[in-house]
Scaffold this motif. Structure first.
Motif, short mmCIF file in Angstrom:
data_model
loop_
_atom_site.label_atom_id
_atom_site.label_comp_id
_atom_site.label_asym_id
_atom_site.label_seq_id
_atom_site.Cartn_x
_atom_site.Cartn_y
_atom_site.Cartn_z
N ILE A 1 -26.40 34.88 -38.10
CA ILE A 1 -26.28 35.33 -36.72
C ILE A 1 -24.86 35.04 -36.26
CG2 ILE A 1 -27.08 34.94 -34.35
CD1 ILE A 1 -29.45 35.82 -35.74
N ILE B 1 -22.38 35.23 -32.96
CA ILE B 1 -22.35 35.43 -31.51
C ILE B 1 -20.90 35.36 -31.05
CG2 ILE B 1 -23.03 34.40 -29.30
CD1 ILE B 1 -25.39 35.49 -30.83
N LYS C 1 -10.80 36.23 -31.68
CA LYS C 1 -12.12 36.30 -31.06
C LYS C 1 -12.89 35.04 -31.41
CE LYS C 1 -13.73 40.76 -31.13
NZ LYS C 1 -14.53 41.76 -31.86
N GLN C 2 -13.46 34.38 -30.41
CA GLN C 2 -14.18 33.13 -30.68
C GLN C 2 -15.64 33.42 -31.01
OE1 GLN C 2 -13.52 30.02 -27.89
NE2 GLN C 2 -11.36 30.53 -27.65
N MET C 3 -16.06 32.92 -32.17
CA MET C 3 -17.42 33.21 -32.65
C MET C 3 -18.24 31.93 -32.80
SD MET C 3 -17.24 36.49 -33.20
CE MET C 3 -18.51 36.99 -34.34
N LYS C 4 -19.54 32.07 -32.55
CA LYS C 4 -20.49 31.02 -32.90
C LYS C 4 -21.37 31.61 -33.98
CE LYS C 4 -21.06 28.89 -28.36
NZ LYS C 4 -21.50 27.51 -28.44
N VAL C 5 -21.71 30.81 -34.97
CA VAL C 5 -22.46 31.39 -36.08
C VAL C 5 -23.55 30.43 -36.56
CG1 VAL C 5 -20.87 30.57 -37.84
CG2 VAL C 5 -22.17 32.62 -38.28
N THR C 6 -24.65 30.99 -37.04
CA THR C 6 -25.67 30.17 -37.69
C THR C 6 -26.37 31.03 -38.73
OG1 THR C 6 -27.58 28.73 -37.41
CG2 THR C 6 -27.52 30.66 -36.03
N ASP C 7 -27.09 30.35 -39.61
CA ASP C 7 -27.86 31.05 -40.63
C ASP C 7 -29.32 30.66 -40.43
OD1 ASP C 7 -29.08 31.99 -42.86
OD2 ASP C 7 -27.59 31.24 -44.28
N LYS D 1 -24.18 22.70 -37.71
CA LYS D 1 -23.11 23.53 -37.16
C LYS D 1 -22.33 24.21 -38.28
CE LYS D 1 -23.84 22.51 -32.80
NZ LYS D 1 -23.99 21.15 -32.42
N LEU E 1 -17.83 29.82 -43.79
CA LEU E 1 -19.28 29.66 -43.79
C LEU E 1 -19.76 28.76 -44.92
CD1 LEU E 1 -21.36 30.84 -41.92
CD2 LEU E 1 -21.74 32.69 -43.54
N HIS F 1 -15.68 29.00 -32.16
CA HIS F 1 -15.64 28.75 -30.72
C HIS F 1 -14.85 27.46 -30.45
CE1 HIS F 1 -17.71 27.61 -26.80
NE2 HIS F 1 -16.91 28.61 -26.54
N GLU G 1 -14.12 24.24 -29.00
CA GLU G 1 -14.92 23.29 -28.24
C GLU G 1 -14.12 22.07 -27.80
OE1 GLU G 1 -18.63 22.75 -30.46
OE2 GLU G 1 -19.28 24.53 -29.34
N ARG H 1 -12.69 21.41 -25.19
CA ARG H 1 -12.94 20.98 -23.81
C ARG H 1 -14.13 20.02 -23.71
NH1 ARG H 1 -15.59 26.80 -22.57
NH2 ARG H 1 -14.59 27.22 -24.55
N ASN I 1 -24.81 21.77 -22.60
CA ASN I 1 -25.49 22.96 -23.11
C ASN I 1 -26.08 22.73 -24.50
OD1 ASN I 1 -25.44 24.86 -21.09
ND2 ASN I 1 -23.32 25.42 -21.53
N ASP I 2 -25.49 21.80 -25.24
CA ASP I 2 -25.92 21.57 -26.62
C ASP I 2 -27.10 20.60 -26.63
OD1 ASP I 2 -26.20 21.07 -29.28
OD2 ASP I 2 -24.10 20.59 -29.67
#
Lengths: 125, 363
Positions: free
Chosen positions: A3, A5, B120-126, B214, B220, B307, B309, B311, B323-324
């Protein structure tokens, strides 16, 4: 399935999440009967708010794509016979997007090719 | 004995502090996140090298002076111990100052070179990564907990055999050096503290397991490798420490009931063995995890980055992200975990048992 985002995009994160899960199912990367991660685990892995994931799961459930079963989590639903109502809805959502492409100067043939490539990535369910 | 212990511990701290920049996450430099495209920057490499050389230099100076100071005269054991504690803190403070200095410089460098712009800042997971998690199951902690419960029952059954003065503190040689009057509570104190520690460790284990895995959008495979190894090996290390603490404290408790088992060299070797086991375990853990994401990744063409982080990290050390939902996240400077201060559950897992232990120990 991976995924991805875009963190600072205009499209809200929950919509990106919803769309990617749908595409993942269409591509056969996740199949009916598979369960999605728990809201907490998913949110923790992505580093997003739990409400975001929750919202996406409820959206998916509303559209009949997953079923949220208490205790066992979110499970991808088996394919059902599509109702004419639903078909109508998809048509009405698709129409403006294709129309916009034509208005912006994409030729009909290019649009057909575009749709064709997208469909090729996906499996027949 | 005191000297050897303090020398080993300080040497351990010195080695770890010196090599940290080379063991942290590949995209984090002095607590600042750097886009994958720029991690090979010459300036960053120079910063890391200067940090390590400086810390190593001060470590050699401090340890050298300590050895000379001890050897020149016959020092009292408590003098050696006190000085030992002071040099440990001095070393930590010195490396922290160097860290903060280079943290500032790295932050400046990132800003000046506009490394974040146009990416471009991305967040990713599998979705399948949870299935690859190899942390130990939680119920394995029942083993030492049951053993402690057994020890408590045994203590109560042999209450008459306990001496009138219950030891409450042991010196580095395994010799009891502080005592309190015998009451049912003071007789159980050590086993109670042990039980609390075991529950705290179990709590940490469960909280870690629930915390996020994370992944990095730009590396990846390397990040998956590191996160999974970090989780697996830290759960092993934590469990080994729980077993070692259980054995050590059970041994002290049994020694109070049966003084004859404390005779001979075991009394000295068991605490020393405990120390060596924990230090060696930590070092192996730090190096194994630290090296797990340093393989070369394919150069990335896409204009993306993880992304940013920064901050959420005060000084690159303290993590506040409400948020986490993670309770623990991977440390930015060091190998291991740090607490998400914005998640109240974390305080519950860490500070509550510590407060109770202190209350038991001092009341």
């Amino acid at each position: 399935m991976i995924i991805r985002i875009e963190a600072e995009a205009d499209v809200p994160i929950y919509t990106q999440l919803t769309n990617q899960i749908i595409v993942g199912i269409a591509r056969g990367e996740i199949i009916p009967g598979d369960s999605l991660p728990s809201v907490r685990a998913f949110a923790a892995d992505l580093g997003v708010n739990m409400h975001t994931v929750n919202k996406s799961y409820h959206e998916l459930e509303k559209r009949g794509i997953i079923k949220i079963v208490p205790k066992s989590g979110a499970i991808i639903s088996p394919m059902e016979q599509i109702t004419s109502e639903k078909q109508q809805q998809i048509l009405s959502e698709l129409k403006p997007v294709l129309a916009e492409a034509l208005v912006l100067g994409v030729s009909k043939k290019e649009v057909q090719q575009l749709v064709g490539t997208i469909l090729e990535e996906m499996k027949e369910r | 004995m005191s000297f050897i212990i303090f020398f080993i511990v300080t040497l351990f701290i010195a080695v770890i502090q010196t090599i940290i920049p080379y063991l942290v996450n590949r995209t984090i430099v002095f607590g600042v996140s750097i886009p994958e495209q720029y991690i090979d920057s010459k300036t960053l490499k120079k910063y890391k090298k200067h940090y390590s050389i400086s810390v190593a230099f001060f470590s050699v100076m401090i340890l050298g002076s300590y050895v000379l100071w001890v050897l020149r005269n016959d020092r009292l054991d408590n003098q050696v111990a006190l000085t030992g504690v002071i040099i440990e803190f001095a070393l930590i403070l010195i490396s922290l100052s160097f860290y903060l200095y280079y943290h500032g410089k790295t932050k400046q460098l990132k800003q000046q070179n506009k490394w974040v712009e146009n990416l471009k800042q991305m967040k990713v997971t599998d979705l399948s990564v949870r299935g690859q998690d190899e942390m130990l199951p939680w119920y394995i902690y029942l083993l030492p907990i049951i053993s402690t419960a057994g020890l408590m029952a045994y203590t109560l059954m042999n209450y008459d055999m306990l001496p009138d003065q219950i030891p409450t503190h042991w010196g580095p040689g395994g010799e009891a050096d502080a005592f309190t009057k015998k009451t049912p509570i003071s007789a159980m104190q050590l086993t109670l503290v042990l039980l609390l520690m075991q529950s705290m460790f179990l709590g940490i284990h469960v909280a870690t397991k629930k915390s996020g895995i994370k992944l990095s959008a730009t590396s990846l495979q390397a990040s998956r490798n590191r996160q999974l190894l970090l989780r697996k090996y830290s759960s092993w290390l934590l469990y080994i420490v729980v077993l070692a603490v259980t054995m050590l404290m059970s041994y002290f408790q049994l020694m109070t009931i049966h003084p004859e088992i404390g005779e001979g060299s075991a009394k000295m070797l068991i605490p020393f063995g405990f120390l060596v086991l924990v230090l060696v375990g930590t070092l192996v853990f730090a190096i194994k995890v630290g090296r797990s994401d340093k393989e070369l990744e394919m150069p990335i063409e896409a204009k993306i980055m993880d992304h940013d982080e920064d901050r959420y990290w005060r000084g690159g050390i303290f993590y506040f992200n409400k948020n986490d939902p993670s309770i623990f996240v991977e440390k930015r400077f060091g190998v291991g975990w740090t607490i998400n201060f914005a998640n109240p559950l974390g305080y519950f897992v860490i500070f509550l048992p510590l407060i109770i232990i202190f209350l038991i120990a001092f009341l």
